[in-house]
Design a protein around this motif. Structure first.
Motif, mmCIF file in Angstrom:
data_model
loop_
_atom_site.group_PDB
_atom_site.id
_atom_site.type_symbol
_atom_site.label_atom_id
_atom_site.label_comp_id
_atom_site.label_asym_id
_atom_site.label_seq_id
_atom_site.Cartn_x
_atom_site.Cartn_y
_atom_site.Cartn_z
ATOM 1 N N PRO A 263 0.682 -1.203 0.133
ATOM 2 C CA PRO A 263 -0.082 -0.167 -0.040
ATOM 3 C C PRO A 263 0.819 1.171 0.004
ATOM 4 O O PRO A 263 2.036 1.115 0.572
ATOM 5 C CB PRO A 263 -1.019 -0.169 1.489
ATOM 6 N N GLU A 264 0.402 2.216 -0.595
ATOM 7 C CA GLU A 264 1.002 3.535 -0.363
ATOM 8 C C GLU A 264 1.675 4.114 0.784
ATOM 9 O O GLU A 264 2.816 4.586 0.828
ATOM 10 C CB GLU A 264 -0.041 4.655 -1.078
ATOM 11 N N GLU A 265 0.854 3.702 1.930
ATOM 12 C CA GLU A 265 1.370 4.413 2.988
ATOM 13 C C GLU A 265 2.635 3.356 3.536
ATOM 14 O O GLU A 265 3.317 3.958 4.088
ATOM 15 C CB GLU A 265 0.343 3.937 4.327
ATOM 16 N N VAL A 266 2.679 2.164 3.303
ATOM 17 C CA VAL A 266 3.872 1.394 3.544
ATOM 18 C C VAL A 266 4.942 1.888 2.845
ATOM 19 O O VAL A 266 6.164 2.100 3.476
ATOM 20 C CB VAL A 266 3.424 -0.117 3.222
ATOM 21 N N ARG A 267 4.782 2.287 1.504
ATOM 22 C CA ARG A 267 5.927 2.682 0.588
ATOM 23 C C ARG A 267 6.346 3.876 1.154
ATOM 24 O O ARG A 267 7.525 4.099 1.199
ATOM 25 C CB ARG A 267 5.580 2.700 -0.801
ATOM 26 N N ARG A 268 5.315 4.705 1.735
ATOM 27 C CA ARG A 268 6.010 6.207 2.144
ATOM 28 C C ARG A 268 6.615 5.843 3.301
ATOM 29 O O ARG A 268 7.682 6.719 3.650
ATOM 30 C CB ARG A 268 4.607 7.167 2.328
ATOM 31 N N LEU A 269 6.411 5.261 4.373
ATOM 32 C CA LEU A 269 7.205 4.788 5.288
ATOM 33 C C LEU A 269 8.712 4.340 5.106
ATOM 34 O O LEU A 269 9.437 4.731 5.798
ATOM 35 C CB LEU A 269 6.367 4.035 6.476
ATOM 36 N N GLU A 270 8.636 3.470 4.304
ATOM 37 C CA GLU A 270 9.778 2.863 3.592
ATOM 38 C C GLU A 270 10.546 3.849 3.157
ATOM 39 O O GLU A 270 11.945 4.087 3.185
ATOM 40 C CB GLU A 270 9.650 1.625 2.929
ATOM 41 N N GLU A 271 10.212 4.684 2.309
ATOM 42 C CA GLU A 271 10.846 5.925 1.540
ATOM 43 C C GLU A 271 11.305 6.798 2.689
ATOM 44 O O GLU A 271 12.401 7.358 2.624
ATOM 45 C CB GLU A 271 9.957 6.800 0.616
ATOM 46 N N ALA A 272 10.550 7.046 3.678
ATOM 47 C CA ALA A 272 11.137 7.983 4.789
ATOM 48 C C ALA A 272 12.056 7.495 5.630
ATOM 49 O O ALA A 272 13.192 8.230 5.804
ATOM 50 C CB ALA A 272 10.062 8.471 5.826
ATOM 51 N N ILE A 273 12.223 6.164 5.874
ATOM 52 C CA ILE A 273 13.302 5.509 6.477
ATOM 53 C C ILE A 273 14.578 5.641 5.549
ATOM 54 O O ILE A 273 15.704 5.894 6.013
ATOM 55 C CB ILE A 273 13.095 4.078 6.815
ATOM 56 N N ALA A 274 14.283 5.239 4.312
ATOM 57 C CA ALA A 274 15.413 5.433 3.222
ATOM 58 C C ALA A 274 16.129 6.713 3.321
ATOM 59 O O ALA A 274 17.417 7.265 3.129
ATOM 60 C CB ALA A 274 14.990 4.911 1.636
ATOM 61 N N ALA A 275 15.308 7.886 3.326
ATOM 62 C CA ALA A 275 15.499 9.095 3.476
ATOM 63 C C ALA A 275 16.360 9.553 4.315
ATOM 64 O O ALA A 275 17.368 10.205 4.315
ATOM 65 C CB ALA A 275 14.617 10.196 3.222
ATOM 66 N N LEU A 276 16.047 9.072 5.587
ATOM 67 C CA LEU A 276 16.935 9.259 6.871
ATOM 68 C C LEU A 276 18.299 8.640 6.631
ATOM 69 O O LEU A 276 19.465 9.139 6.972
ATOM 70 C CB LEU A 276 16.229 8.699 8.091
#
Length: 114
Positions: free
Chosen positions: A6-19
């Motif tokens: 789901p989009e929300e899971v991808r966004r969370l993973e992207e936020a972690i990758a951005a960190l």
């Protein structure tokens, strides 16, 4: 959950990758520390959301615990058991269930043989 995340899971993973990609070590460490400091509240909120939705699936949509368990994907792509889905609905964590099982096993081992 379908095969695609789901989009929300991808966004969370992207936020972690951005960190992880932050170049400034100090800023990254500070940001991650703030997140980890608040994580217990986030984890509790996520568990409450899941518990509420699992109960809705069972009570309103009349899905079986097994069907709900099949929906709740783990990292390996497999669902959880129907019994685990029912435990989630009552707010029991996996750690609580394991602790109770270990205590019962220990108690059984301590029983004197007749």
């Amino acid at each position: 959950m379908t095969e695609e995340k789901p989009e929300e899971v991808r966004r969370l993973e992207e936020a972690i990758a951005a960190l992880d990609a932050m170049e400034d070590d100090e800023a990254c460490a500070e940001a991650v520390s703030l997140i980890l400091d608040a994580w217990p509240e986030h984890g509790a909120k996520l568990a409450a959301i899941r518990r509420e939705r699992v109960n809705r699936l069972h009570n309103q949509r009349r899905l079986s615990w097994a069907a709900i368990g099949a929906m709740l994907k783990r990292r390996d792509g497999k669902g959880v058991s129907g019994a685990r889905a029912q435990q989630i609905a009552t707010g029991q964590s996996g750690a609580q269930v394991k602790k109770r099982q270990e205590a019962a096993k220990q108690a059984a081992q301590e029983q004197p043989e007749e």
